[in-house]
Design an enzyme around this catalytic site. Structure first.
Site, mmCIF file in Angstrom:
data_model
loop_
_atom_site.group_PDB
_atom_site.id
_atom_site.type_symbol
_atom_site.label_atom_id
_atom_site.label_comp_id
_atom_site.label_asym_id
_atom_site.label_seq_id
_atom_site.Cartn_x
_atom_site.Cartn_y
_atom_site.Cartn_z
ATOM 1 N N PRO A 73 0.828 -1.195 0.000
ATOM 2 C CA PRO A 73 0.000 0.000 0.000
ATOM 3 C C PRO A 73 0.871 1.257 0.000
ATOM 4 O O PRO A 73 1.697 1.430 0.883
ATOM 5 C CB PRO A 73 -0.794 -0.118 1.304
ATOM 6 N N GLU A 74 0.707 2.074 -1.010
ATOM 7 C CA GLU A 74 1.382 3.370 -1.057
ATOM 8 C C GLU A 74 0.319 4.454 -0.947
ATOM 9 O O GLU A 74 -0.832 4.162 -0.636
ATOM 10 C CB GLU A 74 2.171 3.505 -2.367
#
Length: 322
Positions: free
Chosen positions: A32-33
């Site tokens: 997850p960015e």
DNA sequence: CATGTTTCCTGACAGC
DNA sequence: TGCTGTCAGGAAACAT
């Protein structure tokens, strides 16, 4: 073709609600960015804003907790969820007073805080590589590697699951001298041209390493670093102080455009990522270089090259990026 | 101080 | 079939 490139051909999975597209299989290797964290934070905010935490259960894996789970559980219980938002790659829960504490304590200070709706505590969630934050009905079977369950007054349940345990949970009490959480670096979506250039021109690390450095920019990870460098036409190994003003501005705009596009598509689902409702994103279909080793560049057909930089797999087009 | 390297952790997959 | 080895990576800790 190398094994990793073979994997990359299976990139993405799930079913697109618009086109019914469906890929063969999941594969491992994304995290997850900023866009994924933004999507999760919005989803949790929409579902839980105004709700109240009535009961907390934590697992016993100490790696998942920045401060002791018992203390976090005690701090969270009874508190209202005022808002949930993203800061860098962190999801920040702004919490009100605990229900029992509010009625017991009363007083002037309490009144003024409540009138301004100021948070009295925060719960900070970092998803690491494989973390998921899900809002479910309480009777949904609990998935393996679930490290936190928060029962809410509405009847919903918030769950944190994280197989690799790179994610972190942190509770902050703002009432007793605690300091509100702040992401260490600048926000890539709102940073201006001058400030952006100033981040890099005095440094001499590879630009890719700089993009991943959370104390410079908060929220950029491996996927969006590679993709924005492709769009800006810049090789990942270029030293930051050797980039001219035009290149830096191209990079800033590319980063902003790509992050916004990815948010619009609900993020990139390359491995474990799903939003707060368990839905996968679709930005992985837009990737130009990330995990496309050996495949033709979408712009010039040159095979995408993979190197290791700053300990990360790094993908670029040797023709389009200079 | 700035930059580079190692470590944590598990699931997916290749190869035998 | 089932085992073993390899790989992925965010961020903190450690090394240069």
């Amino acid at each position: 073709m190398q094994s990793k490139a073979g994997n990359a051909q299976q990139l993405g999975s799930g079913r697109c609600p618009l086109c019914d597209w469906r890929s063969a299989a999941l594969y491992n290797g994304a995290m997850p960015e900023l866009p994924e964290v933004e999507t999760v934070a919005r989803g949790v905010d929409r579902r839980l804003r105004g709700d109240r935490i009535v009961q907390v259960w934590f697992g016993n894996r100490p790696q998942s907790f920045k401060n002791p789970p018992a203390r976090q559980a005690k701090g969270l219980a009874g508190r209202a969820i005022l808002a949930v938002h993203r800061a860098g790659k962190h999801i920040v829960f702004e919490l009100g007073a605990a229900a029992d504490a509010a009625s017991k304590r009363g007083g002037l200070r309490e009144t003024s805080l409540r009138q301004k709706n100021e948070p009295e505590a925060q719960w900070i969630v970092h998803l690491g590589m494989t973390g998921r934050l899900l809002v479910t009905a309480p009777d949904v079977p609990v998935a393996p590697h679930t490290h936190a369950r928060l029962a809410l007054a509405s009847g919903s349940e918030l769950r944190f699951q994280d197989p690799r345990r790179f994610g972190r949970l942190e509770f902050r009490d703002l009432g007793s001298g605690g300091v509100a959480f702040e992401a260490p670096g600048a926000e890539p979506l709102s940073i201006g041209a001058r400030e952006f250039a100033e981040l890099f021109q005095e440094r001499r690390m590879p630009i890719k390493a700089a993009l991943l450095n959370q104390t410079l920019l908060a929220g950029v990870g491996n996927i969006y670093a590679d993709e924005s460098l492709f769009e800006a036409g810049i090789r990942p190994r270029r030293r930051t102080n050797r980039l001219n003003a035009a290149e830096l501005e191209r990079l800033r705009l590319a980063l902003r455009r790509i992050l916004n596009d990815a948010i619009r598509l609900g993020g990139s689902s390359v491995s474990d990522y799903v939003d707060a409702g368990g839905e996968r994103g679709f930005f992985q279909l837009e990737h130009c270089v990330y995990q496309r080793t050996g495949e033709p560049c979408r712009r010039c057909q040159t095979p995408i090259r993979r190197i290791e930089l700053a300990g990360r797999g790094t993908h670029y087009c040797p023709q389009c990026q200079r």
